[in-house]
Design a protein around this motif. Structure first.
Motif, PDB file in Angstrom:
ATOM      1  N   PHE A 104      71.214  67.870  40.038  1.00 49.03           N
ATOM      2  CA  PHE A 104      71.397  67.143  41.390  1.00 49.03           C
ATOM      3  C   PHE A 104      71.580  68.240  42.364  1.00 49.03           C
ATOM      4  CE2 PHE A 104      72.880  64.156  44.615  1.00 49.03           C
ATOM      5  CZ  PHE A 104      72.153  63.200  44.271  1.00 49.03           C
ATOM      6  N   ASP A 134      65.677  61.399  44.609  1.00 48.41           N
ATOM      7  CA  ASP A 134      67.243  61.816  44.392  1.00 48.41           C
ATOM      8  C   ASP A 134      68.063  60.298  44.942  1.00 48.41           C
ATOM      9  OD1 ASP A 134      67.090  63.722  42.947  1.00 48.41           O
ATOM     10  OD2 ASP A 134      67.529  65.177  44.436  1.00 48.41           O
ATOM     11  N   SER A 138      67.881  58.883  41.222  1.00 47.19           N
ATOM     12  CA  SER A 138      68.901  59.884  40.517  1.00 47.19           C
ATOM     13  C   SER A 138      70.331  59.474  41.124  1.00 47.19           C
ATOM     14  CB  SER A 138      68.605  61.124  40.897  1.00 47.19           C
ATOM     15  OG  SER A 138      67.659  61.634  40.487  1.00 47.19           O
TER      16      SER A 138
END
Length: 300
Positions: A104, A134, A138
């Motif tokens: 990340f 993301d 994510s």
């Protein structure tokens, strides 16, 4: 390389470094930094992300490149979790967050401004694609899974309820709705968001520097291992995998730049939120932020 480092990378890094120094010397307190960070999270980051995501031209995406990047994330995450859990003997939730720190990347607040300095304000579509991935996938994935690990007896509905009040996620979801529906926000609204959004990166990086300034910087075996997986294994795998197929070179270059970026602060934030020890996670963020200066300048 030196010109890229001094003119495009260090100016972005300087806000993190300034916050760290002022925090170390007691000029800005952790409480003040927390307040700055809260404003950034509640107001500035949503204002930054909504125009970015709602204005994405999905037809210009090279989904094969994104599939390769995401595949590399999965592989490195699984490897990092195994190393942290079974070799370094960290708890399951700490190993989960350490592994998160390897994949990340601080894309929206760090890599995106660097890419814009390098290629112009409207450039960097691959970075924007990573930011969208993301932010939309994510980010909620790690919020939900970390919450479930920390509260094994809690119902999924409680986690989703907490997730529903997250302003960044709400901004991204609304932006995706606008994007898919072909809608455009009123010009004055976009102007206000763009005006506020430019402050998101410097303010949040400054606050992060202050908060991290109270952490120990000793490079333990865990810190060295996770930082190595982040700074070497992830970009090396991405470099090799991106040689598969054909696409504009900008996609390979910028996705590799993103893979080589420093760990994002979300793993640290989630650790604080759930009472997980941060003495290993925080140094990973600090060391990858410093050491990535060299690799980012070289790749750029």
């Amino acid at each position: 390389m030196l010109h890229v480092l001094t003119h495009q990378i260090l100016p972005v890094f300087s806000m993190l470094a300034l916050g760290f120094l002022l925090g170390r010397f007691g000029k800005v307190s952790r409480a003040e930094a927390a307040a700055i960070n809260r404003v950034g999270f509640l107001v500035l980051q949503p204002a930054l992300l909504f125009p970015l995501v709602s204005g994405l031209d999905l037809s210009a995406f090279h989904f094969d490149a994104m599939a390769i990047y995401i595949g590399c994330q999965v592989v490195v995450f699984a490897l990092s979790f195994a190393v942290a859990r079974y070799l370094l003997r960290r708890t399951a939730i700490e190993a989960w967050l350490l592994a998160m720190a390897t994949v990340f990347v601080n894309s929206v607040l760090y890599i995106l401004p660097i890419a814009q300095l390098m290629h112009g304000g409207e450039a960097g579509m691959p970075i924007r694609a990573v930011v969208a991935w993301d932010s939309a996938v994510s980010f909620p994935f790690f919020i939900i899974t970390t919450d479930l690990l920390a509260n094994r007896g809690a119902a999924l509905g409680q986690t989703l309820k907490r997730l529903g009040g997250n302003p960044v996620l709400l901004a991204v979801l609304l932006a995706l709705v606008f994007n898919f529906a072909g809608l455009t926000a009123p010009a004055p609204v976009l102007t206000a968001m763009n005006f506020a959004g430019v402050a998101a990166a410097p303010m949040t990086l400054f606050a992060l520097g202050v908060i991290l300034s109270g952490q120990n910087l000793v490079p333990t075996p865990t810190v060295v291992s996770i930082s190595t997986l982040k700074l070497i294994a992830f970009p090396a795998l991405a470099w090799a995998a991106l040689h598969l197929g054909e696409r504009p070179e900008e996609w390979n270059t910028l996705l590799l730049l993103c893979a080589a970026g420093p760990s994002g602060a979300m793993a640290f934030s989630l650790a604080l939120l759930h009472g997980v020890r941060t003495d290993q996670i925080a140094p990973v963020i600090i060391w990858t932020s410093v050491l990535s200066l060299i690799s980012l300048a070289w790749l750029a």
